[in-house]
Design a protein around this motif. Structure first.
Motif, PDB file in Angstrom:
ATOM      1  N   SER A   1     -47.947  -9.269 -36.735  1.00 22.22           N
ATOM      2  CA  SER A   1     -48.675  -9.400 -35.285  1.00 22.22           C
ATOM      3  C   SER A   1     -48.414  -8.693 -34.293  1.00 22.22           C
ATOM      4  O   SER A   1     -48.755  -8.902 -33.083  1.00 22.22           O
ATOM      5  N   ALA A   2     -47.611  -7.669 -34.478  1.00 19.79           N
ATOM      6  CA  ALA A   2     -47.006  -6.559 -33.350  1.00 19.79           C
ATOM      7  C   ALA A   2     -48.222  -6.080 -32.681  1.00 19.79           C
ATOM      8  O   ALA A   2     -49.304  -5.472 -33.603  1.00 19.79           O
ATOM      9  N   CYS A   3     -48.227  -5.840 -31.388  1.00 19.09           N
ATOM     10  CA  CYS A   3     -49.134  -4.935 -31.070  1.00 19.09           C
ATOM     11  C   CYS A   3     -48.596  -3.907 -29.989  1.00 19.09           C
ATOM     12  O   CYS A   3     -47.636  -4.242 -29.124  1.00 19.09           O
ATOM     13  N   CYS A   4     -48.598  -2.648 -30.474  1.00 19.56           N
ATOM     14  CA  CYS A   4     -47.509  -1.675 -29.918  1.00 19.56           C
ATOM     15  C   CYS A   4     -48.472  -0.243 -29.616  1.00 19.56           C
ATOM     16  O   CYS A   4     -49.341   0.093 -30.193  1.00 19.56           O
ATOM     17  N   ALA A   5     -48.099   0.135 -28.299  1.00 17.70           N
ATOM     18  CA  ALA A   5     -48.602   1.631 -27.937  1.00 17.70           C
ATOM     19  C   ALA A   5     -48.015   2.499 -28.570  1.00 17.70           C
ATOM     20  O   ALA A   5     -46.602   2.238 -28.764  1.00 17.70           O
ATOM     21  N   ALA A   6     -48.347   3.685 -28.831  1.00 16.31           N
ATOM     22  CA  ALA A   6     -47.553   4.608 -29.656  1.00 16.31           C
ATOM     23  C   ALA A   6     -46.250   5.265 -28.924  1.00 16.31           C
ATOM     24  O   ALA A   6     -45.238   5.356 -29.586  1.00 16.31           O
ATOM     25  N   PRO A   7     -46.434   5.535 -27.565  1.00 19.22           N
ATOM     26  CA  PRO A   7     -45.367   6.007 -26.630  1.00 19.22           C
ATOM     27  C   PRO A   7     -44.071   4.835 -26.709  1.00 19.22           C
ATOM     28  O   PRO A   7     -42.788   5.196 -27.054  1.00 19.22           O
ATOM     29  N   ALA A   8     -44.329   3.671 -26.866  1.00 20.98           N
ATOM     30  CA  ALA A   8     -43.380   2.670 -26.890  1.00 20.98           C
ATOM     31  C   ALA A   8     -42.688   2.576 -28.200  1.00 20.98           C
ATOM     32  O   ALA A   8     -41.661   2.458 -28.488  1.00 20.98           O
ATOM     33  N   LEU A   9     -43.544   2.519 -29.326  1.00 18.92           N
ATOM     34  CA  LEU A   9     -43.273   2.539 -30.575  1.00 18.92           C
ATOM     35  C   LEU A   9     -42.323   3.866 -31.059  1.00 18.92           C
ATOM     36  O   LEU A   9     -41.217   3.582 -31.644  1.00 18.92           O
ATOM     37  N   ALA A  10     -42.803   4.920 -30.505  1.00 18.42           N
ATOM     38  CA  ALA A  10     -42.027   6.149 -30.747  1.00 18.42           C
ATOM     39  C   ALA A  10     -40.874   6.297 -30.235  1.00 18.42           C
ATOM     40  O   ALA A  10     -39.520   6.695 -30.717  1.00 18.42           O
ATOM     41  N   LYS A  11     -40.412   5.358 -28.773  1.00 16.28           N
ATOM     42  CA  LYS A  11     -39.441   5.432 -27.951  1.00 16.28           C
ATOM     43  C   LYS A  11     -38.324   4.554 -28.967  1.00 16.28           C
ATOM     44  O   LYS A  11     -37.158   4.995 -29.009  1.00 16.28           O
ATOM     45  N   LEU A  12     -38.946   3.294 -29.312  1.00 16.84           N
ATOM     46  CA  LEU A  12     -37.885   2.727 -30.119  1.00 16.84           C
ATOM     47  C   LEU A  12     -37.258   3.431 -31.426  1.00 16.84           C
ATOM     48  O   LEU A  12     -36.072   3.207 -31.678  1.00 16.84           O
TER      49      LEU A  12
ATOM     50  N   LEU B   1     -35.719  -1.089 -23.562  1.00 19.09           N
ATOM     51  CA  LEU B   1     -36.131   0.612 -23.712  1.00 19.09           C
ATOM     52  C   LEU B   1     -36.922   0.792 -22.382  1.00 19.09           C
ATOM     53  O   LEU B   1     -37.340   1.907 -22.222  1.00 19.09           O
ATOM     54  N   GLY B   2     -37.128  -0.294 -21.591  1.00 20.61           N
ATOM     55  CA  GLY B   2     -38.173   0.101 -20.262  1.00 20.61           C
ATOM     56  C   GLY B   2     -39.495   0.375 -20.601  1.00 20.61           C
ATOM     57  O   GLY B   2     -39.956   1.113 -19.792  1.00 20.61           O
ATOM     58  N   VAL B   3     -39.896  -0.149 -21.524  1.00 18.94           N
ATOM     59  CA  VAL B   3     -41.534   0.094 -21.953  1.00 18.94           C
ATOM     60  C   VAL B   3     -42.240  -1.309 -21.640  1.00 18.94           C
ATOM     61  O   VAL B   3     -41.522  -2.371 -21.990  1.00 18.94           O
ATOM     62  N   ASP B   4     -43.551  -1.258 -21.615  1.00 18.97           N
ATOM     63  CA  ASP B   4     -44.268  -2.385 -21.684  1.00 18.97           C
ATOM     64  C   ASP B   4     -45.043  -2.599 -23.001  1.00 18.97           C
ATOM     65  O   ASP B   4     -45.362  -3.523 -23.532  1.00 18.97           O
ATOM     66  N   GLY B   5     -45.195  -1.353 -23.875  1.00 24.77           N
ATOM     67  CA  GLY B   5     -45.922  -1.055 -24.976  1.00 24.77           C
ATOM     68  C   GLY B   5     -45.639  -1.911 -26.205  1.00 24.77           C
ATOM     69  O   GLY B   5     -45.724  -1.295 -27.341  1.00 24.77           O
ATOM     70  N   ILE B   6     -44.621  -2.992 -26.296  1.00 25.68           N
ATOM     71  CA  ILE B   6     -44.003  -3.661 -27.514  1.00 25.68           C
ATOM     72  C   ILE B   6     -44.409  -4.966 -27.413  1.00 25.68           C
ATOM     73  O   ILE B   6     -43.748  -5.613 -26.471  1.00 25.68           O
ATOM     74  N   HIS B   7     -45.459  -5.755 -27.773  1.00 26.42           N
ATOM     75  CA  HIS B   7     -45.747  -7.055 -27.842  1.00 26.42           C
ATOM     76  C   HIS B   7     -45.685  -7.751 -28.917  1.00 26.42           C
ATOM     77  O   HIS B   7     -46.278  -7.177 -30.268  1.00 26.42           O
ATOM     78  N   PHE B   8     -45.475  -8.904 -29.101  1.00 23.18           N
ATOM     79  CA  PHE B   8     -45.558 -10.076 -30.202  1.00 23.18           C
ATOM     80  C   PHE B   8     -46.800 -10.634 -29.929  1.00 23.18           C
ATOM     81  O   PHE B   8     -47.077 -11.650 -29.292  1.00 23.18           O
ATOM     82  N   GLY B   9     -47.831 -10.141 -30.709  1.00 20.38           N
ATOM     83  CA  GLY B   9     -49.147 -10.455 -30.557  1.00 20.38           C
ATOM     84  C   GLY B   9     -49.966  -9.718 -29.275  1.00 20.38           C
ATOM     85  O   GLY B   9     -49.474  -8.778 -28.930  1.00 20.38           O
ATOM     86  N   LYS B  10     -51.064 -10.188 -28.896  1.00 22.00           N
ATOM     87  CA  LYS B  10     -52.003  -9.608 -27.892  1.00 22.00           C
ATOM     88  C   LYS B  10     -51.299  -9.492 -26.751  1.00 22.00           C
ATOM     89  O   LYS B  10     -50.509 -10.304 -26.185  1.00 22.00           O
ATOM     90  N   PRO B  11     -51.185  -8.446 -25.978  1.00 23.27           N
ATOM     91  CA  PRO B  11     -50.602  -8.274 -24.571  1.00 23.27           C
ATOM     92  C   PRO B  11     -50.891  -9.118 -23.720  1.00 23.27           C
ATOM     93  O   PRO B  11     -52.339  -9.395 -23.811  1.00 23.27           O
ATOM     94  N   PRO B  12     -50.319  -9.739 -22.831  1.00 17.75           N
ATOM     95  CA  PRO B  12     -50.899 -10.567 -21.708  1.00 17.75           C
ATOM     96  C   PRO B  12     -51.807  -9.860 -20.776  1.00 17.75           C
ATOM     97  O   PRO B  12     -52.140  -8.590 -20.729  1.00 17.75           O
ATOM     98  N   GLU B  13     -52.777 -10.614 -20.513  1.00 20.50           N
ATOM     99  CA  GLU B  13     -54.129 -10.006 -19.691  1.00 20.50           C
ATOM    100  C   GLU B  13     -53.808  -9.334 -18.713  1.00 20.50           C
ATOM    101  O   GLU B  13     -54.680  -8.031 -18.375  1.00 20.50           O
ATOM    102  N   HIS B  14     -52.730  -8.946 -17.780  1.00 22.06           N
ATOM    103  CA  HIS B  14     -52.549  -8.433 -16.785  1.00 22.06           C
ATOM    104  C   HIS B  14     -51.510  -7.131 -17.142  1.00 22.06           C
ATOM    105  O   HIS B  14     -50.966  -6.672 -16.078  1.00 22.06           O
TER     106      HIS B  14
END
Length: 423
Positions: A304-315, A218-231
């Protein structure tokens, strides 16, 4: 070019990875405290969002909407954690809305021929055939009819819930319960089942599959299984401090036995408690205000998914169309079309209410919005696709449970408002 009204500094940093989120546009003048943009016809949705996330100054949240594969609204407001405001990249834990994300990853594997909906699970995971479960299909797991909804005999302690391999092994060895073949919400077990099924055919854990099968395509960062990596560009959100105090007080542990007794007498089912609670599980929701809630570290594809709204909406925009969005194909048209076909509404023997489960998502027997599908999580975070109207919606927040009744009610008004504005 001048920055749009409400654009925060983090989103404007020139050296920060932007992936392929659509650029922010100038639209409506937004209410104080609300950031982002919206097309003028969505002014009613903006008002509801402002009411929900600026009036009470508790926590924060975000909403993003696509129509016909194009973003029409992208808003955020409030506080993500102590000393940090919500940004476009804030990715809170979305609880049971995680199920829709994990199911979408499963559909990618079906699309590639690694899984078949009507094939026995034991074809891919031989140990699952134990105790007479050899004929249970992938589709029966996705539709919550596999008869493995309860934690009884699966997790013997809160700590064991953090070992997805142990949970999957025990589910494989377990007999089915009396609700086999009937809808009974698998609140947590479906996450471990989907995770092991995916691992059986790919050799990969969900952390990697979320990245390679969802976020990267999808070309997004905001879909993570668990807490996003620190950086990572995505940043986690803390749950509200009210919840931390309740979790640590011991109140839930003392109240759980009588409450579970009442829930076990819910007409049509045995109540949800035995599908997700055991002594100590209240600590999944403890949070010191700095995104420390253990549920983000539980590694369960159901919660346990952590998602930003733009990424989840794009999915979900891909699911609301032909399987593609922004020039990227996530699923084939054939697989995507099949996701919108719903089972009839039947009483769920966990929840005691009518539910329309289909391939990892649910629909709602509600006028106006009944044509869509997706998954709602605790407190009201959700991703949603409406193939008839070509609409996708993502709402994420961190307010559970301090304003839960209000949130559930106000969030329930978003979909009808969005559908009216999109006509």
């Amino acid at each position: 070019m001048a920055q749009p009204h409400g654009l925060d500094d983090a989103a404007a940093e020139p050296n920060r990875p932007q992936f392929s989120y659509p650029p922010l546009e100038r639209g409506l003048e937004l209410p104080p405290g609300v950031n982002g943009w919206a097309r003028p016809e969505f002014r009613g949705v903006v008002r509801v969002f402002a009411l929900a996330f600026t009036r009470y100054r508790v926590g924060g949240g975000a909403i993003c909407v696509y129509v016909d594969g194009e973003p029409v609204l992208d808003l955020w407001a409030g506080q993500a954690q102590k000393g940090e405001q919500w940004t476009r990249d804030t990715a809170p834990v979305i609880f049971s809305a995680s199920k829709g994300v994990t199911a979408t990853m499963i559909h990618r594997l079906v699309d590639r021929g690694l899984l078949e909906y009507h094939a026995p699970v034991a074809r891919y995971w031989p140990e699952f055939a134990a105790n007479g479960k050899g004929a249970i299909t992938v589709d029966e797991i996705l539709s919550h009819t596999a008869g493995l909804s309860r934690l009884t005999g699966i997790a013997n302690s809160y700590e064991e819930m953090f070992d997805p391999d142990l949970m999957a092994d025990r589910l494989a060895a377990a007999p089915v319960d009396r609700y086999f073949g009937k809808p009974a919400y698998h609140a947590l077990s479906i996450g471990w089942l989907m995770g092991r099924l995916a691992k059986a055919v790919t050799g990969k854990e969900l952390e990697e599959l979320y990245r390679t099968e969802l976020a990267e395509p999808l070309g997004v960062d905001g879909i993570h299984f668990g807490k996003p990596p620190e950086h990572a560009p995505s940043q986690p959100a803390a749950l509200t401090p009210h919840l931390d105090r309740v979790a640590r007080s011991g109140f839930i542990r003392r109240a759980a036995p009588p409450v579970m007794g009442v829930l076990d007498r819910v007409p049509g089912g045995k109540g949800a408690a035995s599908t997700l609670y055991m002594p100590g599980a209240e600590m999944l929701l403890a949070d010191d205000g700095h995104a420390s809630a253990p549920t983000m570290d539980m590694r369960c594809g159901a919660a346990s998914a952590c998602c930003a709204a733009p990424a989840l909406a794009k999915l979900y925009a891909a699911l609301a169309g032909d399987g593609s969005v922004d020039g990227t194909r996530l699923l084939s048209p054939e697989i995507t079309e099949g996701l919108g076909r719903k089972n009839s509404y039947r009483i769920d023997h966990t929840l005691g209410i009518p539910m329309g489960w289909h391939r990892g998502y649910h629909s709602l027997a509600v006028p106006v919005i009944g044509g869509g599908f997706g998954h709602i999580g605790a407190g009201g975070s959700f991703g949603w696709a409406d193939q008839k109207r070509k609409i996708s919606v993502a709402i994420v927040h961190n307010r559970l449970p301090s304003t839960m009744i209000f949130d559930q009610a106000i969030i329930g008004t978003f979909l009808p408002s969005i559908i009216r504005a999109a006509r």
